[in-house]
Design a protein around this motif. Structure first.
Motif, PDB file in Angstrom:
ATOM      1  N   THR A   1       0.553  -1.140   0.191  1.00 56.16           N
ATOM      2  CA  THR A   1      -0.466  -0.051  -0.361  1.00 56.16           C
ATOM      3  C   THR A   1       0.578   1.103   0.057  1.00 56.16           C
ATOM      4  OG1 THR A   1       0.041  -0.293   2.386  1.00 56.16           O
ATOM      5  CG2 THR A   1      -1.961  -0.708   1.069  1.00 56.16           C
ATOM      6  N   LEU A   2       0.082   2.295  -0.464  1.00 49.80           N
ATOM      7  CA  LEU A   2       0.743   3.724  -0.537  1.00 49.80           C
ATOM      8  C   LEU A   2       0.372   4.752   0.856  1.00 49.80           C
ATOM      9  CD1 LEU A   2       0.593   2.754  -3.629  1.00 49.80           C
ATOM     10  CD2 LEU A   2       1.090   4.903  -4.083  1.00 49.80           C
ATOM     11  N   ASP A   3       1.505   4.569   1.430  1.00 45.54           N
ATOM     12  CA  ASP A   3       1.179   5.374   2.970  1.00 45.54           C
ATOM     13  C   ASP A   3       1.421   6.845   2.319  1.00 45.54           C
ATOM     14  OD1 ASP A   3       3.291   5.927   2.491  1.00 45.54           O
ATOM     15  OD2 ASP A   3       4.152   5.683   4.203  1.00 45.54           O
ATOM     16  N   ILE A   4       0.290   7.999   2.225  1.00 45.06           N
ATOM     17  CA  ILE A   4      -0.410   8.621   1.507  1.00 45.06           C
ATOM     18  C   ILE A   4      -1.672   8.806   2.282  1.00 45.06           C
ATOM     19  CG2 ILE A   4      -0.902   7.755  -0.623  1.00 45.06           C
ATOM     20  CD1 ILE A   4       0.342  10.370  -1.666  1.00 45.06           C
ATOM     21  N   GLY A   5      -1.619  10.343   2.516  1.00 42.60           N
ATOM     22  CA  GLY A   5      -2.871  10.672   3.178  1.00 42.60           C
ATOM     23  C   GLY A   5      -3.798  12.296   2.734  1.00 42.60           C
ATOM     24  N   PRO A   6      -4.832  12.733   3.319  1.00 40.92           N
ATOM     25  CA  PRO A   6      -5.186  13.848   3.283  1.00 40.92           C
ATOM     26  C   PRO A   6      -4.111  14.820   3.012  1.00 40.92           C
ATOM     27  CG  PRO A   6      -5.787  12.892   5.029  1.00 40.92           C
ATOM     28  CD  PRO A   6      -5.243  12.002   4.674  1.00 40.92           C
ATOM     29  N   GLU A   7      -4.584  16.216   2.287  1.00 42.13           N
ATOM     30  CA  GLU A   7      -3.526  17.053   2.127  1.00 42.13           C
ATOM     31  C   GLU A   7      -1.967  16.484   1.881  1.00 42.13           C
ATOM     32  OE1 GLU A   7      -4.953  19.808   2.381  1.00 42.13           O
ATOM     33  OE2 GLU A   7      -6.362  18.376   2.494  1.00 42.13           O
ATOM     34  N   ASN A   8      -1.818  15.743   0.786  1.00 39.57           N
ATOM     35  CA  ASN A   8      -0.228  15.559   0.767  1.00 39.57           C
ATOM     36  C   ASN A   8      -0.601  15.190  -1.395  1.00 39.57           C
ATOM     37  OD1 ASN A   8       2.018  14.218   0.314  1.00 39.57           O
ATOM     38  ND2 ASN A   8       1.408  12.537   1.866  1.00 39.57           N
ATOM     39  N   THR A   9       0.841  15.375  -1.601  1.00 46.24           N
ATOM     40  CA  THR A   9       1.236  15.718  -3.054  1.00 46.24           C
ATOM     41  C   THR A   9       1.707  14.367  -3.498  1.00 46.24           C
ATOM     42  OG1 THR A   9       1.624  17.998  -2.895  1.00 46.24           O
ATOM     43  CG2 THR A   9       2.192  17.608  -4.326  1.00 46.24           C
TER      44      THR A   9
END
Length: 191
Positions: free
Chosen positions: A173-181
């Motif tokens: 999985t990609l540990d990317i979340g809100p307010e991220n680019t």
């Protein structure tokens, strides 16, 4: 009784070389010098249709994702686009990528941008230039983001404007979340 004499200490330059060598092996073991994994993706889920690695989608290209490489909060992943059709495939630019959750819904608040200048510590984007992939040839692009709490399970990749989207399930999985680019590099020459 004879007491063994301790061996003399290593000269300072030799000790430094040994310590440097140990550090290189330790860092290499952590994955900092590892190449992205380009094995074909074969994981499937009923939530999102992902083509099998051996299949050629109607678009004529197959997109695979490598493993996530992580260092100091910067995340990186390689996308590999393979021309599995019987004719040349032209590319010029950056992929358009959306991060999806395990149910196939887009993660809210994740912005995808062309280039890497909005992702702190990401390497420079090589820039877009026209490519023509003959049948069986591949090109690659990289994704960069900063670590966050939410996980993305799938990627919806449009190789370039006007082309069909391809769903991809990365090996992790990609540990990317809100307010991220999420920054994308341009497609680069066949490798």
């Amino acid at each position: 009784m004879t007491v063994p004499r301790p061996s003399p200490p290593c000269p300072r330059p030799i000790r430094r070389a040994l310590l440097a060598g140990a550090l290189v092996f330790a860092v290499a073991g952590c994955g900092f010098f590892s190449e992205p994994d380009h094995r074909p993706l074969t994981v499937h889920s009923p939530a999102v249709a992902v083509p099998r690695a051996a299949e050629c989608p109607p678009s004529g290209v197959r997109v695979d994702a490598g493993r996530v490489d992580a260092a100091m909060g910067l995340r990186a992943m390689t996308l590999t686009l393979t021309n599995c059709s019987g004719r040349p495939y032209r590319l010029n630019g950056h992929p358009s990528v959306r991060v999806l959750d395990e149910k196939g819904a887009a993660l809210t608040g994740v912005r995808t941008v062309q280039g890497t200048d909005q992702v702190p510590m990401a390497p420079e984007d090589p820039g877009a230039h026209p490519l023509t992939l003959d049948p069986g040839e591949s090109a690659r692009a990289a994704l960069y983001w900063r670590m966050a709490a939410e996980n993305g399970t799938y990627l919806k990749v449009v190789p370039q404007p006007g082309r069909a989207a391809v769903n991809v399930r990365p090996p992790e999985t990609l540990d990317i979340g809100p307010e991220n680019t999420l920054g994308t590099t341009a497609w680069t020459s066949p490798f």
